[in-house]
Design a protein around this motif. Structure first.
Motif, mmCIF file in Angstrom:
data_model
loop_
_atom_site.group_PDB
_atom_site.id
_atom_site.type_symbol
_atom_site.label_atom_id
_atom_site.label_comp_id
_atom_site.label_asym_id
_atom_site.label_seq_id
_atom_site.Cartn_x
_atom_site.Cartn_y
_atom_site.Cartn_z
ATOM 1 N N ALA A 670 -4.598 3.945 -2.431
ATOM 2 C CA ALA A 670 -3.386 3.969 -1.598
ATOM 3 C C ALA A 670 -2.138 3.802 -2.463
ATOM 4 N N ARG A 671 -2.205 2.914 -3.444
ATOM 5 C CA ARG A 671 -1.047 2.682 -4.317
ATOM 6 C C ARG A 671 -0.693 3.948 -5.092
ATOM 7 N N GLU A 672 -1.718 4.664 -5.574
ATOM 8 C CA GLU A 672 -1.472 5.903 -6.315
ATOM 9 C C GLU A 672 -0.874 6.971 -5.394
ATOM 10 N N LYS A 676 2.689 8.324 -6.399
ATOM 11 C CA LYS A 676 2.658 9.645 -7.019
ATOM 12 C C LYS A 676 2.491 10.797 -6.037
ATOM 13 N N GLY A 677 2.111 10.473 -4.800
ATOM 14 C CA GLY A 677 1.937 11.524 -3.814
ATOM 15 C C GLY A 677 0.569 12.159 -3.794
ATOM 16 N N ARG A 678 -0.228 11.914 -4.822
ATOM 17 C CA ARG A 678 -1.586 12.469 -4.867
ATOM 18 C C ARG A 678 -2.407 11.689 -5.894
ATOM 19 N N VAL A 683 -11.614 11.313 -5.783
ATOM 20 C CA VAL A 683 -12.072 10.055 -5.196
ATOM 21 C C VAL A 683 -13.476 10.284 -4.643
ATOM 22 N N THR A 684 -14.368 9.337 -4.877
ATOM 23 C CA THR A 684 -15.759 9.501 -4.471
ATOM 24 C C THR A 684 -16.031 8.853 -3.121
ATOM 25 N N GLY A 685 -17.209 9.156 -2.576
ATOM 26 C CA GLY A 685 -17.716 8.415 -1.425
ATOM 27 C C GLY A 685 -17.403 8.979 -0.064
ATOM 28 N N LEU A 698 -6.981 13.559 -3.311
ATOM 29 C CA LEU A 698 -6.224 13.319 -2.094
ATOM 30 C C LEU A 698 -4.739 13.564 -2.348
ATOM 31 N N ALA A 699 -4.023 13.888 -1.286
ATOM 32 C CA ALA A 699 -2.576 14.070 -1.370
ATOM 33 C C ALA A 699 -1.932 13.491 -0.127
ATOM 34 N N LEU A 700 -0.708 12.968 -0.285
ATOM 35 C CA LEU A 700 0.070 12.450 0.831
ATOM 36 C C LEU A 700 1.014 13.566 1.270
ATOM 37 N N MET A 701 0.796 14.080 2.472
ATOM 38 C CA MET A 701 1.552 15.240 2.944
ATOM 39 C C MET A 701 2.343 14.898 4.202
ATOM 40 N N GLN A 702 3.480 15.597 4.391
ATOM 41 C CA GLN A 702 4.323 15.377 5.559
ATOM 42 C C GLN A 702 4.199 16.561 6.515
ATOM 43 N N THR A 703 3.991 16.251 7.780
ATOM 44 C CA THR A 703 3.870 17.304 8.788
ATOM 45 C C THR A 703 5.256 17.798 9.197
#
Length: 749
Positions: A670-672, A676-678, A683-685, A698-703
């Motif tokens: 979550a911190r990354e 950094k946005g991604r 990421v495993t599991g 993973l990436a943090l995206m805006q709708t």
């Protein structure tokens, strides 16, 4: 004369048993019947130990004051509605007036004995019982077993050990889980699952993870030189590594550069050359654990995947003997079957040469094969003495069959013989060491054509070991053709794989590679060969461990649980190993079941007291993730996510939910994402719709609506396509920031 009721463990086994019994069988709902026999079956465990509230309604609430819970007599309940249907069939058959005798035909082992005992007890049956004991599912083996049925009394101790194992797991797991959950429910999302076997196994993985995290890499330098004798044939080059005494590592780049400068373009002399012969014995036959370990090392199979293949080869294809065994030996009464089995597998061309060698021996070497004292319930896993139709095997099954067959043939072959060469080359005052190894006589290794038998990878310090060396002589003058230094960094301990964890469980956490020494420690291992795969999967299912390729990675939750338990005895592999040893003693009649269970109850009571005191005032601090990318407030971890809102300050509503595609996102992820946005690495599991795990970035995206969402960064993961590695990526769910989780299918729509 009345009929005989045969109770098998599975429908497929029941159908196979009818082929060895007289008469024609008519099919009915849940059973088969002839003029003389009725054959029915369980479907694994139909019956289980009752939950605490079956003893007293007050246990529906989890309260520390009600612990420990130790029933004076354990109750049995039918597992579920599906089990209830078949249980009613078995009960009806057991109560038939025309059934005079019952044959226990469940799997021949501790768990099979328990399945029958619980089913028989729950049905309230009283009829006489005899035991069908099988190590092979071939028609010949089944007929022989029916002709030599054994009295149930012979297996009374095995049943006692089985009941003790299950009841001990209930007492320790139920009480420890409730006590820890009551005290930690505000810190963890959901119950804290603890157990007699799973917790010490988790401790092994967690402590390795702690070592890795505490590890501080340090740089070092190595110097390698390529030499060539001055006289004689050209092309006799070899590589040596500088050593200061026994140590190849240099602490500074300056030291390495000085050595390179001193020897570059120079000449030296072979000042030491030693040749020794080493003989390597064939490995012992497989038990289940050694089979699982090697399949993981060679093919990346999980322990569960290997067991499933071996079970199919035993039950469906009937080409391997019973797989859930802890023995690596055969009994003396099987000596006469060895050559016939070798002859049979030799009809397949890939095994013909090795099989011909075995069948051609006047005297079989049996010292590492036959040992009656080390065969209890079942002997080692070997091919069966029946026709083997290999064209019907799946890829997994074929690989496991090949491993077992080659191991069976190899154990009768002579030692492999190697010539090891160690030499030292001195240039000025600098000594360079070289090691070489040549296979002189293939022996048992010839059975494999060296396939899949690569030597263990050398460490960085020894990467020039085992090179094939030219003919060299002591005293020869050599010239330095090339020399260079290379910078390295020390590496942390490796994470456990299925193979190395199974090895650690087998020896109660001790590092033991020697076959004979492992044999001596088996009774004190964590769990049994039949249960270890399930324990690993259990740790994954409850979120304590994740798979990363072949590595088993301890999650934050798993680390937190072991950290809070500290050095409690429940985390001790040696304690659990001692309990397993005592269960073996019960099975052998060397210890009373009552004494063991009394000690388990005492341990559970002490554990409740300790956890109550240790965890009473503990509150796990929530991670601060830094400023919110929307409003600037601090983002703080809570039970279900990471958000900038709380009870006192609602913030802007930004939140990253922890749950995503079957995985709980760690604070570091979550911190990354926030900073950094991604994620830089995959990421495993995560779990796909089929249940298979996969990894993805993973990436943090805006709708378009301005809400934030955590998405898979790679298109193949977002769209449910197939990744390059062939894993199943189709996500079960997508976690949103600022919204609820939605299915990947509806996202695509």
């Amino acid at each position: 004369m009345g009929k005989i009721l045969v109770i098998a463990e599975k429908p497929s086994v029941g159908r196979d048993l009818t082929k060895a019994l007289p008469g024609a069988f008519a099919k009915h709902e849940g059973y088969l019947e002839s003029d003389s026999h009725v054959v029915t079956w369980a479907v694994g465990h139909l019956v289980q130990l009752a939950e605490p509230d079956e003893y007293d309604a007050k246990y529906k609430k989890w309260r520390m004051a009600d612990l420990p819970i130790v029933p004076p007599k354990f109750k049995l309940v039918v597992r579920d509605e599906r089990s209830r249907k078949q249980m009613s069939v078995i009960t009806r058959m057991l109560k038939r007036d025309d059934v005079d005798e019952v044959i226990n035909a469940c799997d021949a082992g501790r768990e099979g004995e328990l399945i029958f005992a619980w089913t028989f007890e729950k049905a309230g049956a009283k009829k006489p019982v005899r035991r069908l004991w099988l190590s092979s599912m071939t028609s010949k083996a089944i007929k022989e077993a029916f002709s030599s049925l054994r009295p149930a009394s012979e297996f009374e101790l095995l049943e006692q050990a089985a009941r003790s194992r299950s009841e001990a797991d209930w007492i320790v797991g139920m009480n420890a889980t409730r006590a820890a959950t009551i005290r930690l429910r505000s810190s963890f999302d959901g119950a804290v699952s603890l157990g007699r076997v799973q917790t010490p196994t988790l401790a092994i993985i967690a402590r390795r993870e702690e070592e890795i995290r505490a590890f501080v890499p340090e740089p070092y330098w190595l110097v390698d030189a390529t030499f060539e004798p001055v006289s004689g044939d050209s092309g006799r080059r070899y590589v040596g590594r500088f050593h200061a005494g026994a140590h190849p590592r240099l602490k500074t780049a300056e030291e390495a550069s000085a050595i390179v400068a001193a020897v570059e373009g120079g000449s030296g002399e072979i000042t030491k050359l030693e040749k020794t012969t080493r003989r390597e014995k064939a490995p012992l036959l497989y038990d289940l654990t050694s089979l699982q370990r090697e399949a993981n090392t060679r093919f990346g199979f999980s322990a569960r995947r290997t067991l499933a293949a071996a079970q199919r080869l035993y039950e469906e294809h009937k080409v391997l003997t019973y797989p859930r065994t802890s023995s690596r030996f055969l009994p003396s009464d099987m000596i006469g079957e060895i050559k016939p089995i070798a002859s049979l597998v030799g009809t397949h061309k890939e095994y013909a040469r090795a099989a011909a060698y075995v069948t051609g021996l006047d005297v079989l070497p049996l010292g590492r094969v036959i040992n009656d004292a080390k065969v209890t319930d079942h002997h080692a896993i070997i091919p069966t003495n029946s026709e083997h139709k290999l064209d019907k095997l799946s890829d997994d099954d074929r690989r496991v069959y090949d491993m077992v067959t080659r191991r069976f043939l190899a154990v009768f072959h002579p030692d492999a013989v190697f010539e090891n060469t160690r030499l030292e080359t001195t240039v000025l005052e600098y000594v360079f060491r070289t090691s070489g190894r040549v296979l002189m006589e293939a022996g048992w290794r010839g059975v494999y054509d060296e396939a899949g038998l690569d030597e263990a990878k050398a460490s960085d310090d020894d990467e020039n070991d085992n090179q094939t060396l030219p003919k060299l002589e002591k005293g020869e003058n050599v010239s330095v053709r090339e020399v260079a230094s290379q910078e390295k960094v020390t590496q942390p301990p490796r994470r456990y794989s299925d193979a190395s964890l199974l090895g650690a469980m087998e020896t109660a956490g001790k590092l033991v590679d020697d076959d004979e020494l492992r044999e001596a420690m088996k009774d004190s291992g964590i769990g049994t060969p039949a249960t270890r795969a399930a324990i690993i999967e259990r740790l994954i299912d409850v979120g304590y461990v994740e798979r990363d390729g072949r590595s088993l990675v301890c999650t934050e939750k798993g680390l937190g649980v072991i950290s809070l338990l500290d050095d409690h005895a429940l985390t001790s592999p040696s304690l659990t190993g001692d309990w397993e040893h005592r269960l073996s003693r019960i099975e052998q009649g060397e210890e009373a079941r009552q004494r063991f269970m009394a000690d388990i109850a005492e341990f559970a009571g002490a554990t409740v007291t300790t956890l109550d005191e240790k965890l009473k005032d503990i509150r796990i601090p929530r991670a601060n993730m830094g400023p919110c990318p929307v409003c600037g407030h601090d983002i703080v971890e809570n039970r279900k996510g990471f958000s900038c809102w709380g009870r006192e300050d609602p913030g802007c509503g930004f939140v990253i939910w922890k749950s995503k595609a079957g995985k709980t996102l760690a604070p570091a992820v979550a911190r990354e994402l926030i900073s950094k946005g991604r994620t830089e690495k995959a990421v495993t599991g995560f779990k796909g719709r089929s249940g298979r795990s996969f990894r993805a970035k993973l990436a943090l995206m805006q709708t378009e609506e301005g809400r934030w969402r955590v998405e898979f960064d790679e298109p193949w993961a977002r769209e449910g396509a197939k990744p390059p590695e062939g894993e199943d990526p189709a996500p079960a769910a997508t976690a949103e920031a600022g919204g609820s989780a939605v299915s990947a299918q509806s996202e695509a729509a």
